[in-house]
Design a protein around this motif. Structure first.
Motif, PDB file in Angstrom:
ATOM      1  N   SER A  26      47.570 -55.409 -75.057  1.00 51.28           N
ATOM      2  CA  SER A  26      47.587 -55.762 -73.541  1.00 51.28           C
ATOM      3  C   SER A  26      47.973 -57.212 -72.862  1.00 51.28           C
ATOM      4  CB  SER A  26      46.246 -55.070 -73.080  1.00 51.28           C
ATOM      5  OG  SER A  26      46.267 -55.401 -71.537  1.00 51.28           O
ATOM      6  N   MET A  27      47.028 -58.122 -73.975  1.00 50.85           N
ATOM      7  CA  MET A  27      47.289 -59.547 -73.446  1.00 50.85           C
ATOM      8  C   MET A  27      48.664 -60.148 -73.779  1.00 50.85           C
ATOM      9  SD  MET A  27      43.535 -61.014 -74.778  1.00 50.85           S
ATOM     10  CE  MET A  27      44.347 -62.362 -75.533  1.00 50.85           C
ATOM     11  N   LEU A  28      49.203 -59.690 -74.854  1.00 43.38           N
ATOM     12  CA  LEU A  28      50.411 -60.097 -75.292  1.00 43.38           C
ATOM     13  C   LEU A  28      51.463 -59.466 -74.369  1.00 43.38           C
ATOM     14  CD1 LEU A  28      50.209 -59.834 -79.270  1.00 43.38           C
ATOM     15  CD2 LEU A  28      50.442 -61.808 -77.724  1.00 43.38           C
ATOM     16  N   ALA A  29      51.358 -58.263 -73.995  1.00 40.35           N
ATOM     17  CA  ALA A  29      52.329 -57.697 -72.948  1.00 40.35           C
ATOM     18  C   ALA A  29      52.291 -58.345 -71.677  1.00 40.35           C
ATOM     19  CB  ALA A  29      51.765 -56.060 -72.520  1.00 40.35           C
ATOM     20  N   GLY A  30      50.928 -58.810 -71.434  1.00 37.39           N
ATOM     21  CA  GLY A  30      50.787 -59.423 -69.970  1.00 37.39           C
ATOM     22  C   GLY A  30      51.501 -60.803 -70.137  1.00 37.39           C
ATOM     23  N   VAL A  31      51.405 -61.458 -71.260  1.00 39.08           N
ATOM     24  CA  VAL A  31      52.181 -62.720 -71.231  1.00 39.08           C
ATOM     25  C   VAL A  31      53.415 -62.774 -71.038  1.00 39.08           C
ATOM     26  CG1 VAL A  31      52.731 -64.770 -73.002  1.00 39.08           C
ATOM     27  CG2 VAL A  31      50.302 -63.849 -72.819  1.00 39.08           C
ATOM     28  N   ARG A  32      54.037 -61.626 -72.059  1.00 34.66           N
ATOM     29  CA  ARG A  32      55.549 -61.328 -71.922  1.00 34.66           C
ATOM     30  C   ARG A  32      55.965 -61.308 -70.463  1.00 34.66           C
ATOM     31  NH1 ARG A  32      59.331 -57.354 -72.197  1.00 34.66           N
ATOM     32  NH2 ARG A  32      61.285 -57.676 -73.655  1.00 34.66           N
ATOM     33  N   SER A  33      55.243 -60.251 -69.694  1.00 33.61           N
ATOM     34  CA  SER A  33      55.561 -59.806 -68.478  1.00 33.61           C
ATOM     35  C   SER A  33      55.575 -60.983 -67.412  1.00 33.61           C
ATOM     36  CB  SER A  33      54.771 -58.743 -67.944  1.00 33.61           C
ATOM     37  OG  SER A  33      54.737 -57.818 -68.632  1.00 33.61           O
ATOM     38  N   GLN A  34      54.633 -61.900 -67.721  1.00 32.26           N
ATOM     39  CA  GLN A  34      54.457 -63.161 -66.936  1.00 32.26           C
ATOM     40  C   GLN A  34      55.689 -64.199 -67.234  1.00 32.26           C
ATOM     41  OE1 GLN A  34      52.066 -63.821 -64.339  1.00 32.26           O
ATOM     42  NE2 GLN A  34      53.521 -65.384 -63.938  1.00 32.26           N
ATOM     43  N   ILE A  35      56.171 -64.114 -68.407  1.00 30.07           N
ATOM     44  CA  ILE A  35      57.327 -65.212 -68.813  1.00 30.07           C
ATOM     45  C   ILE A  35      58.622 -64.423 -68.122  1.00 30.07           C
ATOM     46  CG2 ILE A  35      58.994 -65.952 -70.296  1.00 30.07           C
ATOM     47  CD1 ILE A  35      55.981 -65.997 -72.177  1.00 30.07           C
ATOM     48  N   LEU A  36      58.721 -63.275 -68.184  1.00 27.06           N
ATOM     49  CA  LEU A  36      59.924 -62.640 -67.390  1.00 27.06           C
ATOM     50  C   LEU A  36      59.731 -62.777 -65.909  1.00 27.06           C
ATOM     51  CD1 LEU A  36      60.398 -59.496 -69.704  1.00 27.06           C
ATOM     52  CD2 LEU A  36      61.631 -61.564 -69.565  1.00 27.06           C
ATOM     53  N   GLU A  37      58.482 -62.442 -65.414  1.00 26.40           N
ATOM     54  CA  GLU A  37      58.297 -62.685 -64.018  1.00 26.40           C
ATOM     55  C   GLU A  37      58.950 -64.146 -63.666  1.00 26.40           C
ATOM     56  OE1 GLU A  37      54.834 -62.655 -61.069  1.00 26.40           O
ATOM     57  OE2 GLU A  37      55.000 -60.862 -62.295  1.00 26.40           O
ATOM     58  N   ASP A  38      58.141 -65.012 -64.388  1.00 22.33           N
ATOM     59  CA  ASP A  38      58.420 -66.329 -63.945  1.00 22.33           C
ATOM     60  C   ASP A  38      59.742 -66.867 -63.959  1.00 22.33           C
ATOM     61  OD1 ASP A  38      55.756 -66.706 -63.485  1.00 22.33           O
ATOM     62  OD2 ASP A  38      55.252 -68.082 -65.174  1.00 22.33           O
ATOM     63  N   VAL A  39      60.556 -66.393 -64.785  1.00 23.92           N
ATOM     64  CA  VAL A  39      62.085 -66.584 -65.180  1.00 23.92           C
ATOM     65  C   VAL A  39      62.656 -65.737 -64.029  1.00 23.92           C
ATOM     66  CG1 VAL A  39      64.143 -66.295 -66.646  1.00 23.92           C
ATOM     67  CG2 VAL A  39      61.707 -67.026 -67.576  1.00 23.92           C
ATOM     68  N   GLY A  40      62.114 -65.104 -63.338  1.00 23.55           N
ATOM     69  CA  GLY A  40      62.858 -64.165 -62.177  1.00 23.55           C
ATOM     70  C   GLY A  40      63.710 -63.086 -62.923  1.00 23.55           C
ATOM     71  N   LEU A  41      63.298 -62.533 -64.005  1.00 21.20           N
ATOM     72  CA  LEU A  41      64.174 -61.615 -64.549  1.00 21.20           C
ATOM     73  C   LEU A  41      63.293 -60.145 -64.735  1.00 21.20           C
ATOM     74  CD1 LEU A  41      65.547 -63.593 -67.646  1.00 21.20           C
ATOM     75  CD2 LEU A  41      66.769 -63.113 -65.544  1.00 21.20           C
ATOM     76  N   LYS A  42      64.103 -59.087 -64.662  1.00 17.37           N
ATOM     77  CA  LYS A  42      63.741 -57.822 -65.020  1.00 17.37           C
ATOM     78  C   LYS A  42      64.099 -57.467 -66.676  1.00 17.37           C
ATOM     79  CE  LYS A  42      63.766 -55.899 -60.508  1.00 17.37           C
ATOM     80  NZ  LYS A  42      64.351 -55.211 -59.550  1.00 17.37           N
ATOM     81  N   THR A  43      63.301 -56.920 -67.266  1.00 18.10           N
ATOM     82  CA  THR A  43      63.666 -56.875 -68.589  1.00 18.10           C
ATOM     83  C   THR A  43      64.969 -56.460 -69.099  1.00 18.10           C
ATOM     84  OG1 THR A  43      61.198 -56.283 -69.300  1.00 18.10           O
ATOM     85  CG2 THR A  43      62.998 -55.639 -70.858  1.00 18.10           C
TER      86      THR A  43
END
Length: 180
Positions: free
Chosen positions: A60-77
């Protein structure tokens, strides 16, 4: 968000923070659910309502970090393009690593390097795009995140002497060489 969802989100956050705090002083293998619920200040039932195991917390934590990075970059997966390995985008990764230095080094030192590396590999694969399987170049998708991860870990261990921008520029140069 209703009150029950808010309370559940707070509990999950408390549990995740408790695990990260415990990893600062204990080896992962010696951490128990009892340690986590005591540190988090939540009931055992709350823990099990949210997580089936300590490994589930890590996922859960690692998925959250990944999502936060993608969100900060302004991207959708599903919208990452090859150009996303620019210095500006890599600076977001570097900043996340620096801001979470203690946690990342703790995870690294407790045997979670493969999980952290997988986060980078997933992003690299999405950023680089499909490589022909019959070409030796398809290994670039694996070589690049390994080099970047190793570099960032050494930078964190050294206390982050270079700026985020300097590291991002170096990593961008590294990516350009690997993908040339």
């Amino acid at each position: 968000m209703d009150r029950r969802r808010e309370a559940n989100a707070r509990a999950r956050s408390s549990i995740e923070n408790a695990l990260m705090e415990l990893l600062q002083t204990k080896n992962y293998s010696s951490i128990t659910v009892t340690d986590i619920v005591r540190k988090a200040g939540v009931a055992r039932a709350t823990y099990y309502r949210n997580y089936g195991s300590i490994e589930d917390i890590m996922v859960s934590m690692l998925a959250g970090v990944r999502s936060q990075i993608l969100e900060d970059v302004g991207l959708k997966t599903d919208q990452i393009e090859k150009s996303q390995l620019s210095t500006d985008v890599l600076e977001v990764f570097v900043r996340h690593y620096r801001l979470r230095r203690r946690e990342i080094l703790s995870l690294h030192n407790n045997g979670f390097s493969p999980s952290l590396l997988q986060l980078m590999a997933d992003f690299a694969a999405e950023s680089i795009g499909d490589m022909p399987a019959n070409s030796i170049r398809h290994y670039d998708v694996y070589a690049l995140p390994s080099a970047m991860y190793g570099t960032l870990i050494r930078w964190l261990e050294a206390g982050c002497p270079e700026s985020d921008r300097e590291m991002a520029s170096y990593l961008s140069h590294l990516a350009a060489n690997v993908l040339a």
